[in-house]
Enzyme design. Structure first.
Site, short mmCIF file in Angstrom:
data_model
loop_
_atom_site.label_atom_id
_atom_site.label_comp_id
_atom_site.label_asym_id
_atom_site.label_seq_id
_atom_site.Cartn_x
_atom_site.Cartn_y
_atom_site.Cartn_z
N ASN A 19 0.87 -1.18 0.00
CA ASN A 19 0.00 0.00 0.00
C ASN A 19 0.91 1.23 0.00
O ASN A 19 1.48 1.58 1.03
CB ASN A 19 -0.89 -0.03 1.26
CG ASN A 19 -1.74 1.22 1.39
OD1 ASN A 19 -1.87 2.00 0.45
ND2 ASN A 19 -2.33 1.42 2.56
N TRP A 20 1.00 1.86 -1.16
CA TRP A 20 1.91 3.00 -1.28
C TRP A 20 1.34 4.27 -0.64
O TRP A 20 2.02 5.29 -0.57
CB TRP A 20 2.22 3.27 -2.76
CG TRP A 20 3.17 2.29 -3.38
CD1 TRP A 20 3.74 1.20 -2.77
CD2 TRP A 20 3.66 2.31 -4.73
NE1 TRP A 20 4.56 0.54 -3.67
CE2 TRP A 20 4.54 1.20 -4.87
CE3 TRP A 20 3.46 3.15 -5.83
CZ2 TRP A 20 5.19 0.91 -6.08
CZ3 TRP A 20 4.10 2.86 -7.03
CH2 TRP A 20 4.97 1.76 -7.14
N LYS A 21 0.07 4.22 -0.27
CA LYS A 21 -0.60 5.41 0.31
C LYS A 21 -0.39 6.62 -0.62
O LYS A 21 -0.32 6.43 -1.83
CB LYS A 21 -0.10 5.68 1.73
CG LYS A 21 -0.15 4.41 2.60
CD LYS A 21 0.01 4.69 4.06
CE LYS A 21 0.12 3.37 4.80
NZ LYS A 21 -0.06 3.50 6.23
N HIS A 104 -9.57 0.78 4.93
CA HIS A 104 -8.28 1.00 5.59
C HIS A 104 -8.51 1.95 6.78
O HIS A 104 -9.33 2.87 6.70
CB HIS A 104 -7.28 1.60 4.60
CG HIS A 104 -5.88 1.62 5.14
ND1 HIS A 104 -5.45 2.59 6.03
CD2 HIS A 104 -4.84 0.78 4.96
CE1 HIS A 104 -4.19 2.35 6.36
NE2 HIS A 104 -3.80 1.25 5.73
N GLU A 106 -6.97 4.41 7.82
CA GLU A 106 -6.80 5.84 7.53
C GLU A 106 -8.05 6.41 6.87
O GLU A 106 -8.37 7.59 7.04
CB GLU A 106 -5.54 6.05 6.67
CG GLU A 106 -4.28 5.85 7.51
CD GLU A 106 -3.06 5.39 6.74
OE1 GLU A 106 -3.05 5.44 5.50
OE2 GLU A 106 -2.10 4.93 7.40
N GLU A 176 -5.54 -5.30 10.64
CA GLU A 176 -4.57 -4.23 10.81
C GLU A 176 -4.85 -3.49 12.12
O GLU A 176 -5.69 -2.58 12.14
CB GLU A 176 -4.69 -3.24 9.66
CG GLU A 176 -4.47 -3.88 8.30
CD GLU A 176 -3.79 -2.90 7.38
OE1 GLU A 176 -2.68 -3.20 6.94
OE2 GLU A 176 -4.35 -1.83 7.15
N GLY A 182 2.15 2.11 10.77
CA GLY A 182 3.08 3.22 10.61
C GLY A 182 3.73 3.66 11.91
O GLY A 182 4.36 4.72 11.97
N SER A 221 3.26 -2.31 10.41
CA SER A 221 4.72 -2.26 10.62
C SER A 221 5.42 -3.58 10.30
O SER A 221 6.34 -3.98 11.02
CB SER A 221 5.04 -1.79 12.04
OG SER A 221 4.56 -0.48 12.24
#
Ligand code: PEP
Length: 263
Positions: A19-21, A104, A106, A176, A182, A221
């Site tokens: 996941n490159w965000k 997700h 976020e 997650e 992160g 992570s």
């Protein structure tokens, strides 16, 4: 250790998703994908890259005729129409995406996405043959209050109540823990295994064998140093990788670990 039979794990092909965000540029994407492709081939693991939507076309072209697949990071709950800024499931499928991340943390946190909205997005993806990667996870406060299983069950049930679960392996679940994303903090393999085992039980209650068929990823992570211990757990079928997916050799080393514990 609790969990499903080791032999059942081998029925599920390991999957590692990057996941490159909101990272990347035309130039750096190209370099990163080339760096990944120059690593030794990994046969036993499916590898998916999820770049920002603006770069999907570029990344699809760069990985054509390779072992990499491309996924999106989000999708609209709507089919078509006046929804400025949104991207539909049909558009992603037409482009050639195979997967899409939904729910997700976020998105849940910064865009107030509810369990119901996440479920509708997953259903939209399935309608057009995209494989939704359905993210579930508890916050630190929820874990410390003993609410982890309750929160995760609510998040998963919301989706299972809406999607057609007769289509086996049409979707992926990703556990997650929000406190591990992160932050450099990882759930221990045993903590993650406990949750994965519970999620698999819930899937099996929904439909016999759904838990045996469905891939459940861990995310939070993951690094080359902790990947093998996580992927050795009987109910962990791979990983959703954020930060470490921006480094080609780290990401491919994680994929190699997943492959080592697959078929
Ligand atoms: C993620 O973005 O889903 C994620 C797990 O990020 P990180 O690996 O950086 O914790």
């Amino acid at each position: 250790m609790e969990g499903f039979l080791a032999s059942e794990k081998y029925m599920r092909r390991p999957l590692v998703v990057g996941n490159w965000k909101m990272n990347g540029s035309l130039t750096s994407n190209s370099h990163l994908l080339k760096a990944m492709q120059s690593c030794p081939a990994i046969e036993g693991c499916e590898i998916v890259i999820c770049p920002p939507s603006i770069f999907l076309t570029q990344c699809l072209a760069e990985v054509s005729n390779t072992r990499f697949a491309i996924g999106a990071q989000d999708v609209s709950e709507h089919k078509v129409g006046a929804f400025t800024g949104e991207v539909s499931a049909a558009m992603l499928a037409e482009l050639g995406c195979k997967y899409v991340i939904v729910g997700h943390s976020e998105r849940r946190q910064f865009h107030c996405e509810s369990n119901g909205l996440v479920a509708r997005k997953a259903a939209r993806a399935l309608d057009v043959g995209l494989i939704p990667i359905i993210c579930v996870g508890e916050t630190l406060t929820q874990r410390e209050s003993g609410l982890t299983f309750h929160v995760l069950a609510e998040q998963l049930d919301a989706v299972l109540n809406v999607i057609d679960t007769d289509v086996s392996s049409a979707f992926v679940v990703s556990y997650e823990p929000v406190w591990a994303i992160g932050t450099g903090k990882t759930a221990t393999p045993e903590m993650a295994q406990d949750v994965h085992s519970m999620l698999r039980e819930k899937l099996n209650i929904k439909r016999p064998n759904l838990g045996v068929d469905t891939r459940i990823l861990y995310g939070g992570s993951i690094k080359p140093e902790n990947a093998a211990a996580l992927f050795s757990m009987p109910d962990i079928d791979g990983g959703l990788v954020g930060g470490a997916s921006l480094d080609g050799s780290m990401f491919m080393s994680i994929a190699k670990s997943a492959s080592d514990f697959g078929s």
